[in-house]
Design a protein around this motif. Structure first.
Motif, PDB file in Angstrom:
ATOM      1  N   LYS A  36       1.233  -1.396  -0.279  1.00 34.55           N
ATOM      2  CA  LYS A  36       0.329   0.122  -0.065  1.00 34.55           C
ATOM      3  C   LYS A  36       1.020   1.455  -0.130  1.00 34.55           C
ATOM      4  N   ASN A  37       2.102   1.267   0.693  1.00 32.74           N
ATOM      5  CA  ASN A  37       2.784   2.452   0.514  1.00 32.74           C
ATOM      6  C   ASN A  37       4.185   2.693   0.516  1.00 32.74           C
ATOM      7  N   ILE A  38       4.536   1.432  -0.684  1.00 30.57           N
ATOM      8  CA  ILE A  38       5.959   1.468  -0.863  1.00 30.57           C
ATOM      9  C   ILE A  38       6.133   0.484  -2.262  1.00 30.57           C
ATOM     10  N   LYS A  39       6.753   1.239  -3.265  1.00 28.67           N
ATOM     11  CA  LYS A  39       7.118   0.676  -4.599  1.00 28.67           C
ATOM     12  C   LYS A  39       8.837   0.671  -4.166  1.00 28.67           C
ATOM     13  N   ALA A  40       9.375  -0.656  -4.807  1.00 24.10           N
ATOM     14  CA  ALA A  40      10.421  -1.029  -4.733  1.00 24.10           C
ATOM     15  C   ALA A  40      10.935  -2.131  -6.110  1.00 24.10           C
ATOM     16  N   ASP A  41      10.997  -1.803  -6.764  1.00 25.00           N
ATOM     17  CA  ASP A  41      11.942  -2.450  -8.091  1.00 25.00           C
ATOM     18  C   ASP A  41      11.956  -3.436  -7.426  1.00 25.00           C
ATOM     19  N   PHE A  42      13.268  -3.620  -6.885  1.00 22.73           N
ATOM     20  CA  PHE A  42      13.916  -4.583  -5.958  1.00 22.73           C
ATOM     21  C   PHE A  42      14.164  -5.771  -5.590  1.00 22.73           C
ATOM     22  N   GLU A 290      13.406   8.791  -9.441  1.00 25.34           N
ATOM     23  CA  GLU A 290      13.689   6.794  -9.162  1.00 25.34           C
ATOM     24  C   GLU A 290      14.180   6.516 -10.038  1.00 25.34           C
ATOM     25  N   SER A 291      13.612   6.384 -11.516  1.00 25.05           N
ATOM     26  CA  SER A 291      14.623   5.930 -12.769  1.00 25.05           C
ATOM     27  C   SER A 291      15.869   6.182 -12.840  1.00 25.05           C
ATOM     28  N   GLU A 292      15.937   7.384 -12.321  1.00 25.73           N
ATOM     29  CA  GLU A 292      17.397   7.378 -12.356  1.00 25.73           C
ATOM     30  C   GLU A 292      18.581   7.285 -11.623  1.00 25.73           C
ATOM     31  N   LEU A 293      17.801   7.368 -10.200  1.00 29.27           N
ATOM     32  CA  LEU A 293      18.619   5.897  -9.274  1.00 29.27           C
ATOM     33  C   LEU A 293      18.887   4.713  -9.835  1.00 29.27           C
ATOM     34  N   LYS A 294      17.964   4.161 -10.153  1.00 29.84           N
ATOM     35  CA  LYS A 294      17.341   2.914 -10.797  1.00 29.84           C
ATOM     36  C   LYS A 294      18.872   2.851 -11.557  1.00 29.84           C
TER      37      LYS A 294
END
Length: 327
Positions: A36-42, A290-294
């Protein structure tokens, strides 16, 4: 120590306590849940967060977060924080640290074990000025064993890397050992960065935090973290600069991860014109950075609270300040 006031908030409770040297705050909360409150692709959590609904939290037997004050007030004078209005930073005693945790746990005697008990040294104060934090943390497993059984205890220190702390390197070196050896990696260290522009950092921290190169130099001399990497925290404001390539040159991606959050809605933020436009309702403010850091190799967590949670005095010092006549 006694509870002076127990304030209900959407995810738990804020306690105003009578400490050894005055009023002190701590926080006992649950979590809405990663989905619900986090996005973390890894971590495989890939859904964009377009607002977090205020609703039921996970059972505390799944996750319980207790955030305690390490000082009465704070002397860092960060432009986005209200705690300096409480007063100058004066270290909490060891009894203060212990009793904050014990009183927070006493709110729910029915919970005798949890899969994860986070103890955050991140309420009022700059924890690296208080060496009793290290004494308290190193004994947490032993001191909580009878009350919380085989719960996973996960302590976290959040620091603004104060340049006037002459023993900062020694504190962090000992924290590294506590994380790696005493907790087998199940402990955290979060560095408040917010911007990669040192002029902006000089302004937001009122000249009291190190430059990024100074921070990088200290961290380079510490042991590699076991378990979770060291966290570079970015409370994202509209005009804060984040140069991902520059950040990577100072903080290797195999040792550091990034966390992005909106800036809390504080009186200080309002007065200083610091805000994250749309940060509680849509994913747009986080998407580009987020995209740039990834892209340069960082693991990235985007964490967004509900707006109801953020508006309920949950930010540091607000409960105590609410009772001041000039607040």
């Amino acid at each position: 120590m006694k509870i002076l006031q127990n304030i209900k908030v959407p995810t738990g409770n804020i306690l105003i306590l009578q400490g050894d040297n005055g009023k002190i705050e701590c926080l006992s909360i649950g979590d809405y849940g990663k989905e619900k409150n986090i996005k973390a692709d890894f971590l495989g959590i890939t859904k964009e967060i377009n607002g977090v609904p205020n609703g039921d939290i996970m059972p505390l037997s799944e996750k319980w977060v207790i955030t305690i004050s390490t000082q009465y007030g704070c002397s860092m004078n960060c432009k986005f924080c209200d705690v300096p209005m409480v007063g100058k930073g004066k270290n909490a005693t060891l009894f203060d640290l212990r009793n904050q945790v014990e009183l927070a746990l006493s709110l729910h005697p029915e919970i005798t074990e949890t899969k994860r008990l986070n103890i955050h040294y991140a309420r009022m104060g700059e924890p690296t000025f208080n060496w009793l934090v290290l004494s308290h943390a190193i004994n947490l497993k032993w001191s909580l064993k009878e009350r919380m059984g085989n719960s996973l205890i996960h302590p976290v220190v959040s620091t603004m890397m104060p340049k006037n702390n002459k023993k900062l390197y020694e504190f962090l070196g000992l924290w590294t050992s506590i994380k790696n050896l005493n907790f087998n990696g199940d402990a955290g260290l979060q560095l408040s960065i917010n911007s990669t522009n040192d002029d902006q950092r000089e302004e937001m921290f009122s000249g009291n935090s190190m430059t990024l190169k100074e921070i990088s130099n200290i961290m380079a001399h510490l042991y590699d973290p076991e378990g979770r990497k060291w966290t570079l925290n970015f409370a994202l404001a509209d005009d804060y600069e984040i140069d991902s390539e520059y950040l990577k040159s100072l903080f290797p991606t195999h040792r550091f991860m990034c966390k992005i959050t909106p800036l809390h809605k504080t009186k200080s933020c309002d007065e200083n014109g610091i805000k994250t436009t749309g940060g509680y309702n849509e994913y747009t403010p986080y998407k580009k950075i987020e995209s740039e850091l990834k892209a340069v190799g960082f693991d990235v967590i985007v964490f967004v609270p509900s707006i109801e949670e953020d508006e309920s005095m949950i930010t540091c010092g607000n409960a105590i300040l609410a009772h001041k006549k000039d607040w």
